[in-house]
Design a protein around this motif. Sequence first.
Motif, PDB file in Angstrom:
ATOM      1  N   ASP A  97       0.089  14.758 -66.159  1.00 53.12           N
ATOM      2  CA  ASP A  97      -1.579  15.421 -67.171  1.00 53.12           C
ATOM      3  C   ASP A  97      -3.071  15.018 -66.239  1.00 53.12           C
ATOM      4  OD1 ASP A  97      -2.201  12.311 -65.795  1.00 53.12           O
ATOM      5  OD2 ASP A  97      -2.776  10.961 -67.181  1.00 53.12           O
ATOM      6  N   TYR A  98      -1.870  15.448 -65.067  1.00 52.04           N
ATOM      7  CA  TYR A  98      -2.996  15.942 -63.557  1.00 52.04           C
ATOM      8  C   TYR A  98      -2.203  16.652 -63.246  1.00 52.04           C
ATOM      9  CZ  TYR A  98       0.867  14.243 -61.151  1.00 52.04           C
ATOM     10  OH  TYR A  98       1.738  13.776 -60.055  1.00 52.04           O
ATOM     11  N   PHE A  99      -3.374  18.151 -62.480  1.00 55.12           N
ATOM     12  CA  PHE A  99      -3.217  19.199 -61.920  1.00 55.12           C
ATOM     13  C   PHE A  99      -2.806  19.321 -60.407  1.00 55.12           C
ATOM     14  CE2 PHE A  99      -5.981  20.848 -65.155  1.00 55.12           C
ATOM     15  CZ  PHE A  99      -4.970  20.695 -66.598  1.00 55.12           C
ATOM     16  N   ASN A 100      -1.858  20.372 -60.012  1.00 58.65           N
ATOM     17  CA  ASN A 100      -1.527  20.286 -58.486  1.00 58.65           C
ATOM     18  C   ASN A 100      -2.791  20.997 -58.045  1.00 58.65           C
ATOM     19  OD1 ASN A 100       2.104  20.271 -59.232  1.00 58.65           O
ATOM     20  ND2 ASN A 100       0.856  18.726 -57.817  1.00 58.65           N
ATOM     21  N   SER A 101      -2.823  21.837 -58.346  1.00 58.49           N
ATOM     22  CA  SER A 101      -4.656  23.062 -58.180  1.00 58.49           C
ATOM     23  C   SER A 101      -4.263  23.309 -58.950  1.00 58.49           C
ATOM     24  CB  SER A 101      -4.041  23.475 -57.270  1.00 58.49           C
ATOM     25  OG  SER A 101      -2.621  24.536 -57.967  1.00 58.49           O
ATOM     26  N   MET A 102      -6.028  24.073 -58.934  1.00 60.84           N
ATOM     27  CA  MET A 102      -6.449  25.394 -60.410  1.00 60.84           C
ATOM     28  C   MET A 102      -7.019  26.124 -59.476  1.00 60.84           C
ATOM     29  SD  MET A 102      -9.244  22.140 -62.316  1.00 60.84           S
ATOM     30  CE  MET A 102      -9.845  21.534 -60.607  1.00 60.84           C
TER      31      MET A 102
ATOM     32  N   SER B  88      -8.738  32.104 -65.232  1.00 63.93           N
ATOM     33  CA  SER B  88      -8.169  30.861 -64.547  1.00 63.93           C
ATOM     34  C   SER B  88      -6.795  30.498 -64.665  1.00 63.93           C
ATOM     35  CB  SER B  88      -9.659  30.096 -63.932  1.00 63.93           C
ATOM     36  OG  SER B  88     -10.048  29.591 -65.685  1.00 63.93           O
ATOM     37  N   SER B  89      -6.712  29.205 -64.232  1.00 68.99           N
ATOM     38  CA  SER B  89      -5.897  28.688 -64.265  1.00 68.99           C
ATOM     39  C   SER B  89      -5.127  27.416 -63.689  1.00 68.99           C
ATOM     40  CB  SER B  89      -4.060  29.466 -64.183  1.00 68.99           C
ATOM     41  OG  SER B  89      -3.332  28.848 -64.698  1.00 68.99           O
ATOM     42  N   PRO B  90      -5.585  26.253 -64.869  1.00 68.90           N
ATOM     43  CA  PRO B  90      -4.535  25.368 -63.868  1.00 68.90           C
ATOM     44  C   PRO B  90      -2.735  25.210 -63.345  1.00 68.90           C
ATOM     45  CG  PRO B  90      -5.353  24.528 -65.502  1.00 68.90           C
ATOM     46  CD  PRO B  90      -5.088  26.248 -66.108  1.00 68.90           C
ATOM     47  N   VAL B  91      -2.669  24.802 -62.413  1.00 69.00           N
ATOM     48  CA  VAL B  91      -0.886  24.516 -61.663  1.00 69.00           C
ATOM     49  C   VAL B  91      -0.412  23.651 -61.452  1.00 69.00           C
ATOM     50  CG1 VAL B  91       0.719  26.103 -60.412  1.00 69.00           C
ATOM     51  CG2 VAL B  91      -1.500  26.873 -60.591  1.00 69.00           C
ATOM     52  N   VAL B  92       0.695  23.557 -62.280  1.00 68.75           N
ATOM     53  CA  VAL B  92       1.762  21.839 -62.110  1.00 68.75           C
ATOM     54  C   VAL B  92       2.873  22.519 -61.503  1.00 68.75           C
ATOM     55  CG1 VAL B  92       0.212  20.609 -63.508  1.00 68.75           C
ATOM     56  CG2 VAL B  92       2.434  21.531 -64.553  1.00 68.75           C
ATOM     57  N   SER B  93       3.415  21.238 -60.177  1.00 70.10           N
ATOM     58  CA  SER B  93       4.745  22.018 -60.356  1.00 70.10           C
ATOM     59  C   SER B  93       5.378  20.502 -59.996  1.00 70.10           C
ATOM     60  CB  SER B  93       4.711  22.080 -58.889  1.00 70.10           C
ATOM     61  OG  SER B  93       3.859  22.324 -57.692  1.00 70.10           O
TER      62      SER B  93
END
Length: 409
Positions: free
Chosen positions: A224-229, A105-110
Motif C-alpha cells: 500500500d506504498y509507492f517506491n517513487s512518484m 504524474s504517476s506513482p511507481v512500485v517495483s
Amino acid sequence: MPILRFRQVMKVALRNFWRFRLQAVLIMAAAATGTAGVIASAGYAASGRQKILDQFAQLGTNVIIVTPQQSRAVGGRARTGSVVTTLNQYDYEAIVTSVAGISSSSPVVSSTLRIRAGDLTKNTTVVGCNPDYFAIEHWMATLGAPFDKSALRQRPRIALLGATAARDLFADTDPTGSRITINRVPFAVQGVLAERGQGLDSSNEDDQVYVPLDTAMHRLMNVDYFNSMIFNIDNWSSMDGTADQIHQILEKRHRRGASLDDDFLVQNRKSLIDTQLVAFSRLSFLVRWIALSALVVSSLGVFAVTWIGIRNRTREIGTRRAIGAARLDILVQFFAEGLLGAALGCSAGVAIAYVGLRVIDGRVHQPFLFSPSDAFLEALASIALYSAFSLISSLRAIRIQPLVALRTE
C-alpha cells in the motif's frame, strides 16, 4: 625568389622526400598520431555530451522524482538499508491537488518477480505505473499500445514487455496477445516497448515488465506504498519552486521531528542534468589535455626527425651551397620536405580519427559525431604547429657553412 628557381627547389624537395623514405614515414606517423588524437578526443567528448543530452531528452527534462530515503532512525539510531514505506496514495493526492503546474504524474512500485512464458522463465523487475508514466518518459510501444485510462479502475491483468524481456521470452516473434504468468498470476501481453538501453541509474529498463499500478499493488506485490512518484512540470523555469512546494507538503504530512532527517527525497532532473554535465566537462577537460599532450609529443617528434635529418645531410647542404644554392633555397627545400610530410600525416590522421570514432562510439553505444569543418580546422592547426617546428629545423640548415659541411664525414 623567381618562380622558375622556386619550381626547381620544389622538385629537389619532392625528390629528396621520396629518397629519404624513413624520415618521411616518421614525420607522417608523428603528424598522423597527433592529429588523430586531437580530432578523436574532441569528437568523443562531443559524442558523450550529446549522449547525455539525448538520454535526458528521451526521459523528459521537466520531471520531479520523489523517492523514499533508504534508511530510517529506530530508537535514535540509523538503520541503513531498511525499506521505507511512508510514500502512499494520500501523499500523492495531496501533491496533485495542491501543487500548480503539474501536467501529468504517476506513482511507481517495483519488485523482482518470476516471469514465465511457455517453457521459459526468468526473474526480472516488474514495474507498476499509471498510463501517464510512458508519456512522461517519452516512451512509445513498437508493438501493441501502452495502457489507457481504463487501467486505473479495472485492475486488468495486462503487461507491457521491455524489448530485452520480449526477446528473452518470445525470441523474434510478436508476443502481443500471448499469455505470460507473473508469480503464477496470468497476464496478457498488450505490447512491446521501444528499446531504450541502459538508464541513468544503471538499470536496464528494456529488461523490465510493466503492468498497471493497481494491478501490481493488489494482485502481485500486496503493498500500500509507492517506491517513487514522478511528476511532469509544465514550465522548466519553475522546477526548483515546484520541488520546494512538494518538499514542504511531504514534510508537513510526515511530521518528523527537527532532530530527524526527512524520510523522502525530492529530486528534479534539472539538477541531475547540471550534475551530469559538470562531471562530464571534467572528463572532457582531462581527455582534451591528453590529446594536447599527444599533439605536443608528436610535434617534438617531427622536430627531432627533421633536426636529425638535417644533421645527417650536412654534406648535401654543403655541396648545394658550393654549386650556387642560396640560403633561401636551402630553407625552402627543407621546409617544403617537412611541410609535405606534415600535410600527408595530418590527412591520414583525419581518416584515422574518423574510423576510430566510428569504432569507439559503436563500442560505447553513443552517437557518432564527426564535423568535417571542425576536423579540417584542427588539421590546419596541427599542420601549422608541425610546420613551425620544421621551420625551426630548417633554420639550422642555412646556418651551416659550406666549407665546414664539405669536411664533414
